[in-house]
Design an enzyme around this catalytic site. Structure first.
Site, mmCIF file in Angstrom:
data_model
loop_
_atom_site.group_PDB
_atom_site.id
_atom_site.type_symbol
_atom_site.label_atom_id
_atom_site.label_comp_id
_atom_site.label_asym_id
_atom_site.label_seq_id
_atom_site.Cartn_x
_atom_site.Cartn_y
_atom_site.Cartn_z
ATOM 1 N N PHE A 37 1.041 -1.198 0.068
ATOM 2 C CA PHE A 37 -0.118 0.093 0.342
ATOM 3 C C PHE A 37 0.986 1.216 -0.070
ATOM 4 C CE2 PHE A 37 -3.731 2.672 0.475
ATOM 5 C CZ PHE A 37 -3.350 3.771 1.776
ATOM 6 N N GLU A 38 2.277 1.187 1.119
ATOM 7 C CA GLU A 38 2.606 2.385 0.580
ATOM 8 C C GLU A 38 3.262 2.429 -0.039
ATOM 9 O OE1 GLU A 38 4.597 0.905 4.469
ATOM 10 O OE2 GLU A 38 4.191 2.544 5.275
ATOM 11 N N ASP A 40 2.431 2.245 -2.871
ATOM 12 C CA ASP A 40 1.775 2.936 -3.949
ATOM 13 C C ASP A 40 1.662 3.638 -4.234
ATOM 14 O OD1 ASP A 40 1.343 -0.155 -5.883
ATOM 15 O OD2 ASP A 40 -0.439 -0.565 -4.724
ATOM 16 N N SER A 88 0.197 -30.041 -16.564
ATOM 17 C CA SER A 88 -0.610 -28.969 -17.271
ATOM 18 C C SER A 88 -1.820 -31.055 -17.856
ATOM 19 C CB SER A 88 -0.022 -28.925 -18.679
ATOM 20 O OG SER A 88 0.566 -30.202 -19.198
ATOM 21 N N LEU A 89 -2.253 -30.523 -18.874
ATOM 22 C CA LEU A 89 -3.393 -31.053 -18.832
ATOM 23 C C LEU A 89 -3.475 -32.442 -20.629
ATOM 24 C CD1 LEU A 89 -6.811 -29.941 -18.352
ATOM 25 C CD2 LEU A 89 -5.749 -31.657 -16.952
ATOM 26 N N GLU A 119 -16.090 -29.700 -16.729
ATOM 27 C CA GLU A 119 -15.734 -28.620 -16.245
ATOM 28 C C GLU A 119 -15.819 -27.899 -17.338
ATOM 29 O OE1 GLU A 119 -12.941 -28.406 -13.129
ATOM 30 O OE2 GLU A 119 -13.552 -30.051 -11.715
ATOM 31 N N LYS A 121 -13.660 -25.789 -19.712
ATOM 32 C CA LYS A 121 -11.576 -24.850 -19.703
ATOM 33 C C LYS A 121 -11.890 -23.855 -19.761
ATOM 34 C CE LYS A 121 -7.307 -26.984 -21.170
ATOM 35 N NZ LYS A 121 -6.743 -25.646 -22.006
ATOM 36 N N ASP A 123 -10.329 -20.031 -20.388
ATOM 37 C CA ASP A 123 -9.236 -19.986 -21.476
ATOM 38 C C ASP A 123 -8.142 -18.765 -20.876
ATOM 39 O OD1 ASP A 123 -6.944 -20.260 -22.880
ATOM 40 O OD2 ASP A 123 -8.636 -19.863 -24.908
ATOM 41 N N ARG A 142 2.377 -20.525 -13.082
ATOM 42 C CA ARG A 142 2.401 -21.768 -12.923
ATOM 43 C C ARG A 142 4.048 -21.995 -13.293
ATOM 44 N NH1 ARG A 142 2.169 -26.782 -16.950
ATOM 45 N NH2 ARG A 142 3.129 -25.218 -18.544
ATOM 46 N N TYR A 231 -10.564 -24.344 -9.458
ATOM 47 C CA TYR A 231 -10.900 -25.178 -10.152
ATOM 48 C C TYR A 231 -10.016 -26.968 -9.560
ATOM 49 C CZ TYR A 231 -6.640 -24.868 -13.116
ATOM 50 O OH TYR A 231 -5.998 -24.526 -13.436
ATOM 51 N N LYS A 318 -11.041 -30.890 -26.300
ATOM 52 C CA LYS A 318 -10.606 -28.713 -26.807
ATOM 53 C C LYS A 318 -11.195 -28.999 -28.150
ATOM 54 C CE LYS A 318 -7.128 -26.450 -26.217
ATOM 55 N NZ LYS A 318 -5.599 -26.689 -26.340
ATOM 56 N N CYS A 413 2.752 -1.210 -57.140
ATOM 57 C CA CYS A 413 2.845 -0.648 -56.050
ATOM 58 C C CYS A 413 1.187 0.168 -55.988
ATOM 59 C CB CYS A 413 4.162 -0.195 -55.427
ATOM 60 S SG CYS A 413 3.236 0.484 -53.322
ATOM 61 N N CYS A 416 2.852 3.940 -54.707
ATOM 62 C CA CYS A 416 4.275 4.431 -55.400
ATOM 63 C C CYS A 416 3.996 3.563 -57.013
ATOM 64 C CB CYS A 416 5.876 4.160 -54.722
ATOM 65 S SG CYS A 416 6.593 2.813 -54.973
ATOM 66 N N CYS A 431 7.213 -4.974 -52.867
ATOM 67 C CA CYS A 431 7.664 -3.010 -53.577
ATOM 68 C C CYS A 431 9.066 -3.207 -53.031
ATOM 69 C CB CYS A 431 6.868 -2.492 -53.403
ATOM 70 S SG CYS A 431 6.789 -0.499 -53.170
ATOM 71 N N CYS A 437 9.678 4.801 -51.769
ATOM 72 C CA CYS A 437 8.222 4.391 -51.346
ATOM 73 C C CYS A 437 7.590 5.186 -50.266
ATOM 74 C CB CYS A 437 7.823 3.024 -51.650
ATOM 75 S SG CYS A 437 5.870 2.191 -51.167
HETATM 76 S S1 IVH Z 1 -7.796 -28.954 -13.654
HETATM 77 C C1 IVH Z 1 -2.804 -30.998 -13.402
HETATM 78 N N1 IVH Z 1 -9.661 -27.094 -14.702
HETATM 79 O O1 IVH Z 1 -6.322 -25.932 -18.733
HETATM 80 C C2 IVH Z 1 -3.507 -29.667 -13.750
HETATM 81 N N2 IVH Z 1 -7.728 -26.606 -15.593
HETATM 82 O O2 IVH Z 1 -3.225 -27.267 -19.328
HETATM 83 C C3 IVH Z 1 -5.256 -29.710 -13.400
HETATM 84 N N3 IVH Z 1 -7.360 -24.729 -17.618
HETATM 85 O O3 IVH Z 1 -3.632 -24.384 -17.670
HETATM 86 C C4 IVH Z 1 -5.611 -28.428 -14.326
HETATM 87 N N4 IVH Z 1 -10.216 -24.102 -16.440
HETATM 88 O O4 IVH Z 1 -5.347 -23.717 -15.866
HETATM 89 C C5 IVH Z 1 -8.261 -27.823 -14.786
HETATM 90 N N5 IVH Z 1 -11.786 -26.025 -15.440
HETATM 91 C C6 IVH Z 1 -10.066 -26.824 -15.576
HETATM 92 C C7 IVH Z 1 -9.500 -25.598 -16.231
HETATM 93 C C8 IVH Z 1 -8.287 -25.837 -15.936
HETATM 94 C C9 IVH Z 1 -8.669 -23.950 -17.324
HETATM 95 C C10 IVH Z 1 -6.246 -24.534 -17.525
HETATM 96 C C11 IVH Z 1 -4.883 -25.083 -16.541
HETATM 97 C C12 IVH Z 1 -3.748 -25.398 -17.344
HETATM 98 C C13 IVH Z 1 -4.991 -25.794 -18.261
HETATM 99 C C14 IVH Z 1 -4.145 -27.460 -18.326
#
Ligand code: IVH
Length: 673
Positions: A37-38, A40, A88-89, A119, A121, A123, A142, A231, A318, A413, A416, A431, A437
């Site tokens: 805060f300070e 900022d 990651s997934l 669920e 996903k 973005d 991450r 999540y 996806k 072009c 020119c 061009c 030009c």
């Molecule tokens: S579960 C062990 N659930 O998707 C990984 N991920 O590579 C558990 N994301 O960047 C991830 N919505 O941040 C999970 N409902 C959801 C999500 C989600 C978005 C993102 C996550 C990660 C990428 C997966």
């Protein structure tokens, strides 16, 4: 009482120093001495004074450097190792593959009922939030999955993330993982503002969310309307046996949990969920790029475990890019800074993935031929990760065949009139009239002045005016503009003229990498310019480098190497560089200058380990010429461990044990800059 100018200038300098110092303590030393805060308040004071007295503004000011024009490497957030790695997934676009994923799990547990949670996903960008004693104490990105950056300062401004949790149903210490995202409405507004102020646009809400989260200026991050959805709970203790129920408990405790999660007990139910949302997502106020399917029972999750990269108990399905159909109205052939001609389609406005599209790139003559596109055609648009959507197909059935007129690439072009050229290796037309030009010349000026290059306060309109009035022909002419010349032009007042001239003079302090980027060498983008500046250290070394030496630089391939070498082979360009040098622009990297003696590292003991872009001897000399000492082993007296590639694991471990901050080569340069 009105303060006099000298006093104000002194205060500005004082504030800048204080902010720099606090930044270093916070981001590098990890030992802040004032609250956020300070901090900022100091930053806001500085911003207000610089706004009120633009004659004192400077591109070097921490108020500018925290802005969004910084690339990731320039920003420093404290790096922290994740307590639990962030995986990651695995993913698929194919429903059959998804059914196979579910079947494989069901087959592994024939006598246990297995539920799945579907669920959306979101973005955006992943975040891991640590709570201790009910208080949010850390917010890690991450990063590489093992180490993330602590962006707590900015996360605290996201209203949907609770700073405190008062719940007995949760462990004393736990992490929740989620996604930080930017709703479409916020994204559109942000890009509108950026367009007006001449800043680069964000390509999509995901980039905008990630960029905003890493802004050093928390005030700005706050104003960007970021949202969060949680999540996953990660903790040594469970609060339920089911993932779905865990999320319910988190929701009741005040966390933002998606309202679209669904328990599914068969693959058909999962597929129904996916099919529904593949269409319905068009009406959501935020971007989703798919769905995540997770095993619900936490015991089963544990038994399934992880591969090196992703959990075996979850996968992402996806969605394919959304498409829209609209009418092609006309095509502009735009001339770029390097002479490349890009055909851009003007379209009947159409709504796609949260934004209204009026223009789309047709890329080049090959693409036009491939699509066989005619004027007035109905075209299929797709939005990938780019700002400008792509035309991927033509709806030939809707074509009025009697009147179809194919789009023809011009031979000359459009600006020119020079006959266009096309090298065998190039898909694009060019061009060749680079020195005559007008569009190319003006675009080079606009690029030179842009924020990521020399940051001179001159956009399209000013450059047009300077060019049309004969003030500028070649880039160095910019620095010949003076107050009298400006005041003779339409619409210029002393105040705006002084502001422009100040930015011109400030631009001379731009580091070598920015100057190199500003020159506008074909294919040399911001990152390449940085790599080249760091690798060669000076323009002499770069200009005399062989193609082979150039190709040794990270991310420099043969086309880029050829372009660089051609640029420096031109006498005209070398003359221009000489002129710039006389004007005072930087053509050497600060780190290459071993006479850069300072006492900035006085009292610092730095242990150097691993390989760097420069020799280890050079790095050590740099430390000592700036007042520091080099230590041979990490001890409690060590200030930093400077770790390069392949640095010794024992040293890293010892540094971690003793809490000695680990810095990289860039951070060292920043310390002595
Ligand atoms: S579960 C062990 N659930 O998707 C990984 N991920 O590579 C558990 N994301 O960047 C991830 N919505 O941040 C999970 N409902 C959801 C999500 C989600 C978005 C993102 C996550 C990660 C990428 C997966």
């Amino acid at each position: 009482m009105k303060r006099n100018k000298e006093e104000i200038h002194r205060r500005i300098v004082e504030l800048r120093r204080a902010i720099e110092d606090h930044n270093r303590r916070y981001y590098v030393l990890n030992k802040p001495v004032i609250s956020d805060f300070e901090f900022d308040i100091l930053l806001n004071d500085l911003i207000a004074l610089e706004k009120q007295y633009p004659e004192f503004s400077s591109s070097d000011s921490p108020s500018n450097r925290v802005g969004s024009d910084l690339s990731d490497e320039d920003r420093s957030f404290v790096k922290v190792k994740h307590k639990y790695p962030m995986y990651s997934l695995s993913n698929t676009y194919d429903l059959q593959e998804l059914r196979a994923f579910i079947k494989k799990i069901l087959d592994l547990f024939p006598s246990t009922p297995v539920g799945f949670v579907s669920e959306l996903k979101f973005d955006g960008t992943a975040i891991s939030l640590t709570y201790k004693g009910g208080k949010l104490i850390r917010a890690l990105t991450r990063g590489d999955g093992i180490t993330g950056e602590d962006v707590l300062r900015n996360v605290k401004n996201i209203t949907s993330i609770p700073g405190h949790i008062d719940s007995r149903s949760l462990p004393d210490e736990f992490e929740v993982r989620g996604e930080i995202y930017m709703p479409y409405s916020v994204f559109e507004q942000l890009n509108l503002e950026r367009e007006e102020s001449g800043e680069n646009l964000f390509a999509n809400p995901r980039n905008a969310a990630a960029g905003s989260l890493k802004l050093l200026d928390s005030g700005k991050a706050n104003s960007r309307g970021l949202e969060c959805v949680v999540y996953q709970l990660v903790s040594d203790q469970r609060i339920s046996d089911s993932h779905f129920e865990t999320l319910q408990i988190l929701k009741n405790a005040g966390f933002p949990v998606s309202e679209y999660n669904k328990i599914c007990s068969s693959d058909d139910e999962v597929v129904d969920f996916l099919n529904y949302w593949d269409n319905a997502r068009k009406n959501l106020p935020f971007a989703t790029d798919g769905a995540v399917i997770k095993v619900d029972t936490l015991d089963l999750q544990e038994r399934l475990g992880f591969t090196a990269k992703s959990p075996k108990w979850a996968t992402a399905y996806k969605f394919r890019a959304e498409q829209a159909v609209t009418k092609l109205l006309s095509v502009d052939f735009q001339v770029g800074r390097t002479g490349a001609i890009t055909p851009v389609a003007n379209l009947e406005p159409v709504f796609l993935s949260g934004t209204t599209i009026k223009r789309a790139s047709l890329h080049n003559a090959d693409q036009i031929a491939l699509l066989g596109i005619c004027y007035n055609d109905y075209v299929v648009l797709e939005k990938g990760g780019e700002i400008i959507p792509k035309i991927v197909d033509v709806d030939v059935k809707r074509r009025d065949s009697g009147e179809a007129v194919a789009i023809k690439f011009p031979e000359r072009c459009p600006d020119c009139g020079t006959r266009l050229e096309r090298e065998d290796s190039e898909a694009r037309h060019f061009c060749p009239n680079s020195s005559g030009c007008p569009t190319q010349i003006k675009a080079r000026f606009v690029h030179f002045c842009s924020r990521k290059a020399m940051n001179i306060l001159a956009g399209d309109a000013y450059i047009d005016q300077f060019f049309n009035s004969g003030l500028i022909k070649e880039l160095p002419d910019l620095y010949k503009i003076d107050l009298n010349a400006l005041l003779e032009l339409d619409g210029w007042k002393e105040r705006s003229a002084l502001r422009f001239l100040q930015s011109l003079s400030d631009s001379k302090k731009s580091p070598f990498a920015k100057v190199l980027f500003a020159l506008g060498i074909r294919y040399v983008g911001e990152t390449t310019a940085k790599n080249l500046a760091r690798h060669f250290g000076s323009i002499e070394k770069l200009a005399s480098a062989s193609l082979e030496e150039l190709s040794n630089v990270p991310e420099v391939g043969s086309i880029l190497a050829k372009s660089i070498s051609e640029y420096f082979a031109s006498e005209n360009n070398m003359r221009m560089i000489e002129e710039f040098r006389n004007i005072g622009l930087n053509f050497a990297d600060v780190a290459d200058n071993s006479l850069n003696v300072s006492n900035k590292l006085e009292g610092f003991v730095i242990v150097v380990s691993g390989n760097f872009s420069k020799s280890r001897e050079f790095i050590k000399e740099l430390i000592s010429t700036n007042g520091g000492k080099c230590g041979s082993s990490v001890s409690k007296n060590t200030t930093y461990l400077l770790a390069g590639e392949k640095s010794g694991p024992a040293k890293l471990k010892e540094a971690e044990k003793l809490g000695i901050p680990v810095i990289d080569e860039n951070e060292l340069y920043k310390l002595i800059e």
